[in-house]
Motif scaffolding. Structure first.
Motif, PDB file in Angstrom:
ATOM      1  N   TRP A 103      31.543 -62.335  31.236  1.00 39.65           N
ATOM      2  CA  TRP A 103      32.205 -60.692  31.678  1.00 39.65           C
ATOM      3  C   TRP A 103      31.025 -60.354  32.882  1.00 39.65           C
ATOM      4  O   TRP A 103      31.533 -59.882  33.670  1.00 39.65           O
ATOM      5  CB  TRP A 103      31.974 -60.080  30.488  1.00 39.65           C
ATOM      6  CG  TRP A 103      32.378 -58.434  30.754  1.00 39.65           C
ATOM      7  CD1 TRP A 103      33.517 -57.877  30.522  1.00 39.65           C
ATOM      8  CD2 TRP A 103      31.643 -57.511  31.172  1.00 39.65           C
ATOM      9  NE1 TRP A 103      33.567 -56.917  30.889  1.00 39.65           N
ATOM     10  CE2 TRP A 103      32.154 -56.334  31.406  1.00 39.65           C
ATOM     11  CE3 TRP A 103      30.230 -57.400  31.474  1.00 39.65           C
ATOM     12  CZ2 TRP A 103      31.879 -55.184  31.781  1.00 39.65           C
ATOM     13  CZ3 TRP A 103      29.722 -56.161  31.807  1.00 39.65           C
ATOM     14  CH2 TRP A 103      30.498 -55.046  31.931  1.00 39.65           C
ATOM     15  N   LEU A 104      29.931 -60.690  32.669  1.00 41.67           N
ATOM     16  CA  LEU A 104      29.057 -60.332  33.704  1.00 41.67           C
ATOM     17  C   LEU A 104      29.305 -61.249  35.033  1.00 41.67           C
ATOM     18  O   LEU A 104      29.249 -60.401  36.006  1.00 41.67           O
ATOM     19  CB  LEU A 104      27.662 -60.711  33.325  1.00 41.67           C
ATOM     20  CG  LEU A 104      26.672 -59.604  32.343  1.00 41.67           C
ATOM     21  CD1 LEU A 104      25.527 -60.449  31.721  1.00 41.67           C
ATOM     22  CD2 LEU A 104      26.362 -58.431  32.893  1.00 41.67           C
ATOM     23  N   TYR A 105      29.464 -62.392  34.920  1.00 42.10           N
ATOM     24  CA  TYR A 105      29.871 -63.120  35.912  1.00 42.10           C
ATOM     25  C   TYR A 105      31.154 -62.437  36.819  1.00 42.10           C
ATOM     26  O   TYR A 105      31.137 -62.390  38.209  1.00 42.10           O
ATOM     27  CB  TYR A 105      30.418 -64.447  35.753  1.00 42.10           C
ATOM     28  CG  TYR A 105      30.053 -65.638  36.767  1.00 42.10           C
ATOM     29  CD1 TYR A 105      28.900 -65.866  37.283  1.00 42.10           C
ATOM     30  CD2 TYR A 105      31.030 -66.310  37.201  1.00 42.10           C
ATOM     31  CE1 TYR A 105      28.769 -66.695  38.023  1.00 42.10           C
ATOM     32  CE2 TYR A 105      30.890 -67.248  38.194  1.00 42.10           C
ATOM     33  CZ  TYR A 105      29.759 -67.654  38.619  1.00 42.10           C
ATOM     34  OH  TYR A 105      29.669 -68.389  39.710  1.00 42.10           O
ATOM     35  N   ARG A 158      31.252 -65.712  26.561  1.00 44.61           N
ATOM     36  CA  ARG A 158      32.231 -64.618  27.029  1.00 44.61           C
ATOM     37  C   ARG A 158      31.412 -63.497  27.589  1.00 44.61           C
ATOM     38  O   ARG A 158      31.824 -63.087  28.582  1.00 44.61           O
ATOM     39  CB  ARG A 158      33.094 -64.118  25.751  1.00 44.61           C
ATOM     40  CG  ARG A 158      34.071 -63.138  26.107  1.00 44.61           C
ATOM     41  CD  ARG A 158      35.288 -64.156  26.905  1.00 44.61           C
ATOM     42  NE  ARG A 158      36.311 -63.252  27.493  1.00 44.61           N
ATOM     43  CZ  ARG A 158      36.102 -62.670  28.764  1.00 44.61           C
ATOM     44  NH1 ARG A 158      34.975 -62.709  29.520  1.00 44.61           N
ATOM     45  NH2 ARG A 158      37.224 -62.147  29.250  1.00 44.61           N
ATOM     46  N   ILE A 159      30.430 -63.068  26.990  1.00 41.54           N
ATOM     47  CA  ILE A 159      29.454 -62.212  27.575  1.00 41.54           C
ATOM     48  C   ILE A 159      28.829 -62.628  29.075  1.00 41.54           C
ATOM     49  O   ILE A 159      28.916 -61.586  29.996  1.00 41.54           O
ATOM     50  CB  ILE A 159      28.183 -61.724  26.800  1.00 41.54           C
ATOM     51  CG1 ILE A 159      28.702 -61.064  25.365  1.00 41.54           C
ATOM     52  CG2 ILE A 159      27.279 -61.079  27.445  1.00 41.54           C
ATOM     53  CD1 ILE A 159      27.603 -60.944  24.289  1.00 41.54           C
ATOM     54  N   THR A 171      40.411 -66.503  28.163  1.00 41.99           N
ATOM     55  CA  THR A 171      40.414 -67.468  27.401  1.00 41.99           C
ATOM     56  C   THR A 171      41.877 -68.369  27.194  1.00 41.99           C
ATOM     57  O   THR A 171      42.902 -67.916  27.291  1.00 41.99           O
ATOM     58  CB  THR A 171      40.231 -66.485  25.803  1.00 41.99           C
ATOM     59  OG1 THR A 171      39.376 -65.709  26.086  1.00 41.99           O
ATOM     60  CG2 THR A 171      40.039 -67.636  24.766  1.00 41.99           C
ATOM     61  N   LEU A 172      41.554 -69.492  26.950  1.00 46.30           N
ATOM     62  CA  LEU A 172      42.324 -70.363  26.859  1.00 46.30           C
ATOM     63  C   LEU A 172      42.341 -71.195  25.449  1.00 46.30           C
ATOM     64  O   LEU A 172      41.245 -71.301  24.986  1.00 46.30           O
ATOM     65  CB  LEU A 172      42.336 -71.751  27.624  1.00 46.30           C
ATOM     66  CG  LEU A 172      42.146 -71.698  29.318  1.00 46.30           C
ATOM     67  CD1 LEU A 172      41.931 -72.766  29.937  1.00 46.30           C
ATOM     68  CD2 LEU A 172      43.334 -70.746  29.924  1.00 46.30           C
ATOM     69  N   ASN A 173      43.598 -71.648  25.135  1.00 41.85           N
ATOM     70  CA  ASN A 173      43.971 -72.157  23.559  1.00 41.85           C
ATOM     71  C   ASN A 173      44.415 -73.777  24.120  1.00 41.85           C
ATOM     72  O   ASN A 173      45.522 -73.922  24.657  1.00 41.85           O
ATOM     73  CB  ASN A 173      44.974 -71.796  22.808  1.00 41.85           C
ATOM     74  CG  ASN A 173      45.313 -72.579  21.781  1.00 41.85           C
ATOM     75  OD1 ASN A 173      44.554 -73.495  21.354  1.00 41.85           O
ATOM     76  ND2 ASN A 173      46.362 -72.228  21.053  1.00 41.85           N
TER      77      ASN A 173
END
Length: 503
Positions: free
Chosen positions: A111-113, A107-108, A127-129
């Motif tokens: 986020w940068l991407y 996730r970090i 985010t996917l379930n």
């Protein structure tokens, strides 16, 4: 031929891959006299053997290559606007693998991407379930969580051809199937010799030579008077891909993490297939003879099978291809961690003409590489105009608002008599230039011989006249991928027709 009669150019480029044609286009647009030679067809090696992506390189963040990721993401935005028919947004699903990178690390990184490159056009990560039935996940049930992020798909070999076409329109001499032989310095100029398709030797003079020969850069260096004597700066790494019948429905791609640290993509391909790749294998052979081996095929099948509910086996592979990445040797032992950034090596002094050799690079950053190359050479070609490519469409890319789907709907109205499947393929390949092929036609019968899979004589004649195609392979595997669809008999018919209609 007397020396005074030799043609003279500002820039002579060796290599017709994405970097060579990108520089040729940029230089020609700056008012420079440009000549490019390529020993085979355009995009005949590495530039047609990529993963077909315009992307920032999410995994490069782990190697702390923030500059490369930022530059790549910035270029992604520029290239989308330049060629909306060849480059399309695509969503990628990155499943969380419990035994590998922790979810918070992914996730970090994402986020940068999302933020490091100034993203404007593409949607952000979410985010996917995967347990949600609405996701229709084709993955094994143990993959419960995933992240969905944005990158782009590209038709890599057509991107090369589009740049070459534009360079030629701006005055560049684009010479496929012309093999560079030798160059020597003569005062302030280079004398360059190459062999034509008819096996005659030609000589020209130029102010600068650019060695953009990809995997052959070091080999070309041996035919040039390199002042420092520095050669063998290149590290060759083989990347292979496999194509199998479609594994899942939908238009999203998947990014899979391997336990070896590699990342492999599974990408929807031409509607009926899934493209899986790539590998990273050190390579020491002839780049012209590169091909996938059984070990690579098994590796890609096994990694994909680790994630998909459906098992993939080597027997399912309908096509495979390999390319050699000409990476700069930065001393990294792990081929996967060798930098994908480019290095421009300039050999020059105040009294003799310069030589610029290009190492590394990727499809995504080719336009920026071309700008940097010409900036390095600016002292030797001071009459060059300023940078210009970032706001100018490639041929066929002048689609209003960059809205490909709206453009395609308009073409359906104009050419209602043509199969929507065939018309869409042609619009994706040629953009607004599709009108040059179909122009006043009012019925399929006016398109001439049908070779199969919606490929007609009119299109092949256009490719021969405007895009340097001379063989069936040029048409079927670089200017299209219809080689996957035409039978052996149909391919032979096409080859015979082209042989009989050579200019």
């Amino acid at each position: 031929m007397p020396e005074q009669e030799l043609k003279e150019f500002d820039v002579f480029i060796i290599g017709g891959g994405i970097n060579g044609v990108g520089i040729a286009r940029d230089a020609a647009g700056r008012g420079l006299k440009v000549c490019l030679v390529e020993q085979n067809d355009l995009a005949s090696a590495t530039s047609s053997a990529s993963s077909k992506l315009i992307h920032g390189g999410l995994r490069y963040l782990e190697n702390y290559e923030f500059h490369l990721v930022r530059e790549s993401l910035q270029e992604r935005e520029i290239l989308m606007a330049m060629a909306p028919h060849l480059i399309h947004p695509m969503r990628f699903i990155l499943p969380h693998h419990a035994g590998l990178r922790p979810a918070f690390i992914l996730r970090i990184g994402l986020w940068l991407y999302d933020h490091i490159g100034g993203r404007k056009k593409l949607p952000a990560t979410k985010t996917l379930n995967l347990q949600n039935p609405a996701e229709k996940s084709p993955l094994k049930p143990e993959f419960k969580k995933a992240f969905e992020y944005s990158d782009c798909w590209v038709d890599d070999s057509r991107l090369v051809v589009a740049n070459a076409v534009d360079a030629a329109k701006r005055g560049a001499a684009i010479l496929p199937r012309h093999r560079f032989v030798h160059a020597e310095k003569d005062g302030p100029l280079w004398n360059v010799e190459y062999i034509t398709p008819s096996h005659t030797r030609e000589r020209v003079r130029c102010k600068v030579v650019i060695n953009a020969a990809g995997p052959w850069v070091d080999l070309v260096q041996e035919h040039l008077p390199v002042m420092s004597g520095t050669v063998n700066n290149m590290r060759l790494v083989k990347g292979s891909h496999i194509v199998v019948p479609k594994l899942y429905d939908g238009d999203r791609a998947f990014t899979f993490q391997g336990s070896d640290g590699r990342v492999v993509f599974a990408i929807p391909y031409r509607g009926a297939y899934t493209l899986i790749g790539t590998t990273d294998v050190p390579y020491e052979g002839d780049p012209a003879r590169v091909k996938i081996d059984a070990k690579e095929t098994s590796y890609l099948c096994a990694l994909a099978s680790e994630y998909f509910s459906t098992t993939i086996s080597p027997e399912q592979v309908v096509w495979a291809y390999s390319g050699v990445r000409p990476l700069y040797d930065d001393g990294e032992k792990n081929a996967s961690k060798t930098t994908r950034d480019y290095v421009l090596e300039l050999e020059a002094d105040h009294e003799t003409p310069p030589l610029l050799s290009i190492y590394g690079g990727k499809v995504t950053t080719y336009r920026r590489l071309a700008e940097d190359a010409l900036e390095k050479l600016a002292p030797y070609i001071p009459h060059a105009h300023k940078t210009w490519t970032s706001g100018t469409s490639l041929p066929g890319g002048d689609i209003p608002g960059g809205d490909f789907e709206a453009f395609y709907r308009e073409m359906q109205e104009n050419y209602a008599w043509l199969s929507p499947v065939v018309l869409r393929r042609m619009c994706l390949a040629y953009g607004t230039d599709v009108a040059q092929i179909l122009h006043t036609s009012r019925a399929v019968g006016e398109l001439g011989v049908h070779f199969g899979a919606g490929l007609y004589e009119r299109e092949v004649a256009y490719l021969m006249a405007q895009e340097w195609a001379i063989s069936a392979d040029d048409v079927l595997w670089r200017r299209s991928k219809l080689g996957l669809e035409l039978s052996a008999a149909e391919q032979k018919t096409l080859a015979n027709w082209m042989a009989a209609h050579q200019p």
